[in-house]
Design a protein around this motif. Structure first.
Motif, PDB file in Angstrom:
ATOM      1  N   MET A  54     -43.776 -17.479   8.487  1.00  0.00           N
ATOM      2  CA  MET A  54     -44.857 -18.072   9.221  1.00  0.00           C
ATOM      3  C   MET A  54     -44.566 -18.028  10.694  1.00  0.00           C
ATOM      4  O   MET A  54     -45.501 -17.983  11.571  1.00  0.00           O
ATOM      5  CB  MET A  54     -45.002 -19.746   8.736  1.00  0.00           C
ATOM      6  CG  MET A  54     -45.560 -19.942   7.384  1.00  0.00           C
ATOM      7  SD  MET A  54     -45.485 -21.722   7.162  1.00  0.00           S
ATOM      8  CE  MET A  54     -43.908 -22.244   6.784  1.00  0.00           C
ATOM      9  N   ASP A  55     -43.322 -17.980  11.001  1.00  0.00           N
ATOM     10  CA  ASP A  55     -42.813 -17.524  12.591  1.00  0.00           C
ATOM     11  C   ASP A  55     -43.624 -16.649  12.959  1.00  0.00           C
ATOM     12  O   ASP A  55     -43.836 -15.964  14.060  1.00  0.00           O
ATOM     13  CB  ASP A  55     -41.386 -17.861  12.507  1.00  0.00           C
ATOM     14  CG  ASP A  55     -40.913 -19.120  12.460  1.00  0.00           C
ATOM     15  OD1 ASP A  55     -41.727 -20.119  12.797  1.00  0.00           O
ATOM     16  OD2 ASP A  55     -39.471 -19.189  12.393  1.00  0.00           O
ATOM     17  N   ASP A  56     -43.343 -15.311  12.063  1.00  0.00           N
ATOM     18  CA  ASP A  56     -43.840 -14.146  12.194  1.00  0.00           C
ATOM     19  C   ASP A  56     -45.248 -14.130  12.415  1.00  0.00           C
ATOM     20  O   ASP A  56     -45.893 -13.160  13.198  1.00  0.00           O
ATOM     21  CB  ASP A  56     -43.342 -13.045  10.996  1.00  0.00           C
ATOM     22  CG  ASP A  56     -41.993 -12.752  11.149  1.00  0.00           C
ATOM     23  OD1 ASP A  56     -41.374 -12.941  12.101  1.00  0.00           O
ATOM     24  OD2 ASP A  56     -41.563 -12.269  10.052  1.00  0.00           O
ATOM     25  N   ARG A  57     -46.225 -14.849  11.982  1.00  0.00           N
ATOM     26  CA  ARG A  57     -47.399 -14.958  11.996  1.00  0.00           C
ATOM     27  C   ARG A  57     -47.876 -15.999  12.869  1.00  0.00           C
ATOM     28  O   ARG A  57     -48.973 -16.257  13.193  1.00  0.00           O
ATOM     29  CB  ARG A  57     -48.070 -15.207  10.842  1.00  0.00           C
ATOM     30  CG  ARG A  57     -48.056 -14.008   9.705  1.00  0.00           C
ATOM     31  CD  ARG A  57     -48.662 -14.237   8.528  1.00  0.00           C
ATOM     32  NE  ARG A  57     -48.012 -15.398   7.641  1.00  0.00           N
ATOM     33  CZ  ARG A  57     -48.625 -16.382   7.256  1.00  0.00           C
ATOM     34  NH1 ARG A  57     -50.060 -16.681   7.677  1.00  0.00           N
ATOM     35  NH2 ARG A  57     -48.002 -17.278   6.470  1.00  0.00           N
ATOM     36  N   ASN A  58     -46.820 -16.547  13.825  1.00  0.00           N
ATOM     37  CA  ASN A  58     -47.265 -17.850  14.797  1.00  0.00           C
ATOM     38  C   ASN A  58     -47.804 -18.912  14.212  1.00  0.00           C
ATOM     39  O   ASN A  58     -48.645 -19.287  14.885  1.00  0.00           O
ATOM     40  CB  ASN A  58     -48.073 -17.004  16.110  1.00  0.00           C
ATOM     41  CG  ASN A  58     -47.233 -16.090  16.663  1.00  0.00           C
ATOM     42  OD1 ASN A  58     -46.232 -16.082  16.906  1.00  0.00           O
ATOM     43  ND2 ASN A  58     -48.057 -15.008  17.095  1.00  0.00           N
ATOM     44  N   VAL A  59     -47.434 -19.285  12.877  1.00  0.00           N
ATOM     45  CA  VAL A  59     -47.999 -20.596  12.443  1.00  0.00           C
ATOM     46  C   VAL A  59     -47.079 -21.564  12.535  1.00  0.00           C
ATOM     47  O   VAL A  59     -45.754 -21.479  12.584  1.00  0.00           O
ATOM     48  CB  VAL A  59     -47.917 -20.247  10.856  1.00  0.00           C
ATOM     49  CG1 VAL A  59     -48.412 -21.528  10.312  1.00  0.00           C
ATOM     50  CG2 VAL A  59     -48.991 -19.097  10.383  1.00  0.00           C
ATOM     51  N   PRO A  60     -47.662 -22.725  13.218  1.00  0.00           N
ATOM     52  CA  PRO A  60     -46.956 -23.820  13.819  1.00  0.00           C
ATOM     53  C   PRO A  60     -46.557 -24.773  12.645  1.00  0.00           C
ATOM     54  O   PRO A  60     -47.301 -26.053  12.376  1.00  0.00           O
ATOM     55  CB  PRO A  60     -47.827 -24.687  14.817  1.00  0.00           C
ATOM     56  CG  PRO A  60     -49.203 -24.033  14.201  1.00  0.00           C
ATOM     57  CD  PRO A  60     -49.215 -22.719  13.707  1.00  0.00           C
ATOM     58  N   TRP A  61     -45.627 -24.208  11.609  1.00  0.00           N
ATOM     59  CA  TRP A  61     -45.407 -24.934  10.611  1.00  0.00           C
ATOM     60  C   TRP A  61     -44.706 -26.430  10.639  1.00  0.00           C
ATOM     61  O   TRP A  61     -44.981 -27.248   9.795  1.00  0.00           O
ATOM     62  CB  TRP A  61     -44.364 -24.010   9.778  1.00  0.00           C
ATOM     63  CG  TRP A  61     -43.041 -23.678  10.154  1.00  0.00           C
ATOM     64  CD1 TRP A  61     -42.626 -22.526  10.991  1.00  0.00           C
ATOM     65  CD2 TRP A  61     -42.103 -24.460   9.969  1.00  0.00           C
ATOM     66  NE1 TRP A  61     -41.540 -22.559  11.296  1.00  0.00           N
ATOM     67  CE2 TRP A  61     -40.811 -23.817  10.943  1.00  0.00           C
ATOM     68  CE3 TRP A  61     -41.566 -25.738   9.382  1.00  0.00           C
ATOM     69  CZ2 TRP A  61     -39.489 -24.208  11.041  1.00  0.00           C
ATOM     70  CZ3 TRP A  61     -40.147 -26.143   9.801  1.00  0.00           C
ATOM     71  CH2 TRP A  61     -39.194 -25.286  10.506  1.00  0.00           C
ATOM     72  N   GLN A  62     -44.330 -26.454  11.814  1.00  0.00           N
ATOM     73  CA  GLN A  62     -43.448 -27.840  12.156  1.00  0.00           C
ATOM     74  C   GLN A  62     -44.630 -28.948  12.171  1.00  0.00           C
ATOM     75  O   GLN A  62     -44.446 -30.119  12.184  1.00  0.00           O
ATOM     76  CB  GLN A  62     -42.548 -27.767  12.852  1.00  0.00           C
ATOM     77  CG  GLN A  62     -41.082 -27.158  12.727  1.00  0.00           C
ATOM     78  CD  GLN A  62     -40.104 -27.043  13.873  1.00  0.00           C
ATOM     79  OE1 GLN A  62     -40.407 -27.127  14.852  1.00  0.00           O
ATOM     80  NE2 GLN A  62     -38.826 -27.414  13.506  1.00  0.00           N
ATOM     81  N   LYS A  63     -45.779 -28.561  12.482  1.00  0.00           N
ATOM     82  CA  LYS A  63     -46.872 -29.505  12.944  1.00  0.00           C
ATOM     83  C   LYS A  63     -47.976 -29.487  11.754  1.00  0.00           C
ATOM     84  O   LYS A  63     -48.865 -30.254  11.776  1.00  0.00           O
ATOM     85  CB  LYS A  63     -47.573 -28.894  14.119  1.00  0.00           C
ATOM     86  CG  LYS A  63     -46.626 -29.022  15.409  1.00  0.00           C
ATOM     87  CD  LYS A  63     -47.699 -28.563  16.701  1.00  0.00           C
ATOM     88  CE  LYS A  63     -46.655 -28.676  17.996  1.00  0.00           C
ATOM     89  NZ  LYS A  63     -47.449 -28.355  19.130  1.00  0.00           N
ATOM     90  N   ARG A  64     -47.462 -28.975  10.448  1.00  0.00           N
ATOM     91  CA  ARG A  64     -48.415 -29.017   9.285  1.00  0.00           C
ATOM     92  C   ARG A  64     -47.685 -29.985   8.391  1.00  0.00           C
ATOM     93  O   ARG A  64     -46.507 -29.793   8.129  1.00  0.00           O
ATOM     94  CB  ARG A  64     -48.861 -27.691   8.933  1.00  0.00           C
ATOM     95  CG  ARG A  64     -49.482 -26.729  10.016  1.00  0.00           C
ATOM     96  CD  ARG A  64     -50.122 -25.574   9.426  1.00  0.00           C
ATOM     97  NE  ARG A  64     -50.869 -24.860  10.217  1.00  0.00           N
ATOM     98  CZ  ARG A  64     -51.521 -23.856  10.155  1.00  0.00           C
ATOM     99  NH1 ARG A  64     -51.471 -23.284   8.858  1.00  0.00           N
ATOM    100  NH2 ARG A  64     -52.289 -23.308  10.877  1.00  0.00           N
TER     101      ARG A  64
END
Length: 261
Positions: free
Chosen positions: A128-138
């Motif tokens: 997710m980090d590689d794809r710039n997905v803000p996982w901590q906000k999901r």
């Protein structure tokens, strides 16, 4: 919409999605079967139909679909976790690994495989980090549960706050899709509100929905000590079995109509 655009893929999607949102998986299956007949090259319909056949315990139809994902999901349905793990590990060693990371977090959480779970979570977050997905906000409950369980991340509070904010706003506005109600159950468990989780589970079932793998779900099974836990499992199973009966009855009626025409 269906009357305006008969046989259009989007019309089928809207109709089946509406049925599924209210736990009407038998009706949704009939719609998606028709959609797949009309659009046999639509992979979305094929995948959707595969999952519905898994839900309805149609092993022959699941086999006909011919996918590793179908076999994995059907093994989960049968609570054959070792077989599911075998399929999963083969996929994680393949070029499709990224597509199976969510399944890895779910299954390893269910099986209590701590080392494998930690590896899967790290890879999922890196992905997710590689794809710039803000996982901590999901508010992804399965990932959040894994992070909480293994104390792998001290910043899970951001995710919890996001879950709380999202659910409270939707509830206050009276805008909450029935298909999302099970998320309230998961979040209440993660928030250590077990009585509220049971209440939400009863409300979720009141909406007619059900969860195929509830008895092995890595979050819901944390409620095992609650006096109403078993009753909810039984009611959930009854609703699944009801959908199977509705589907089987509808198919028999179709066969009668076909034979008489």
């Amino acid at each position: 919409m269906f009357e305006l655009y008969p046989n259009h893929p989007s019309a089928y999607v809207a109709k089946a999605a509406n049925d599924g949102a209210y736990g009407k998986y038998a009706e949704a299956t009939l719609v998606v079967e028709e959609a797949f007949d009309e659009h046999p090259n639509n992979d979305g319909f094929k995948d959707w139909l595969t999952w519905l056949y898994v839900y309805l315990d149609k092993s022959d139809k699941v086999t006909e679909m011919g996918s590793d994902w179908a076999e994995y999901e059907y093994s989960l349905r049968r609570q054959d976790l070792e077989k599911s793990a075998q399929i999963l590990e083969q996929k994680l060693a393949s070029e499709e690994a990224d597509e199976w990371l969510d399944s890895a977090v779910y299954l390893y959480s269910t099986m209590g495989k701590e080392a494998a779970l930690k590896s899967a979570v790290v890879k999922r977050i890196d992905n997710m980090d590689d794809r710039n997905v803000p996982w901590q906000k999901r508010s992804t409950s399965i990932l959040l549960n894994a992070l909480q369980t293994d104390r792998m991340n001290d910043n899970t509070q951001t995710m919890m706050d996001r879950c709380r904010e999202t659910t409270e706003k939707r509830l206050a506005a009276g805008y909450f899709c029935p298909c999302s109600w099970f998320n309230l159950v998961n979040f209440a468990v993660l928030d250590n509100r077990n009585d509220d989780a049971i209440k939400r589970a009863e409300e979720w079932l009141d909406h007619g929905d059900s969860e195929l793998n509830l008895a092995i779900h890595p979050i819901f099974t944390q409620l095992k000590g609650h006096p109403k836990y078993q009753a909810i499992l039984e009611r959930n199973q009854q609703q699944i079995e009801r959908q199977i009966r509705i589907y089987d009855s509808a198919k028999k009626q179709q066969e009668v109509k076909t034979g008489s025409s």
